[in-house]
Design a protein around this motif. Structure first.
Motif: not given
Length: 139
Positions: A61-77
């Protein structure tokens, strides 16, 4: 069953294969009945199995949350990159009145720096030329 729950059972009788995370081992069928939820709290190896599974689930679950946060950060950048792109800066530069040719070409060099692009685009229209002229004097 021995004290080490990673070892196969040395008991006799029918045995059942149990897969626990990464380990596969045989346990007597009587002990397999102890894996019911009502007896899980009293069974030592079963409690360990469940806590390992819960720990593994938490890690997943933590790894999935990290992946989702990474995708959101990439989209924001990406969105910020579009907002402060070189082409947008050049368009804003072209819209400025009173920019001489040396200042114009120096501005193009400044736009290679992402921070300079962000500053330029973020400034109010009337302050952009003064900022560029200050940068020209500094170089």
């Amino acid at each position: 069953m021995s004290g080490d729950d990673d070892e196969p059972s040395s008991g006799s009788g029918d045995e059942v294969n149990v897969i626990d995370g990464h380990n596969k081992r045989s346990i007597p069928s009587a002990a397999a009945a102890a894996t019911t939820p009502s007896s899980a709290a009293t069974s030592g190896p079963t409690t360990r199995k469940r806590s390992r599974k819960a720990c593994g689930d938490a890690i997943v679950e933590a790894m999935l949350e990290i992946a989702a946060a990474s995708k959101m950060r990439a989209a924001a950048l990406t969105n910020n990159g579009d907002r402060f792109s070189i082409s947008k800066c050049i368009k804003a530069l072209d819209d400025l009145q009173g920019v001489d040719q040396p200042t114009y070409f120096l501005a193009l060099d400044l736009f290679e720096n992402p921070s300079s692009r962000e500053i330029f685009v973020s400034l109010k229209y009337e302050k952009r030329l003064k900022w560029l002229q200050g940068k020209c004097r500094a170089l």
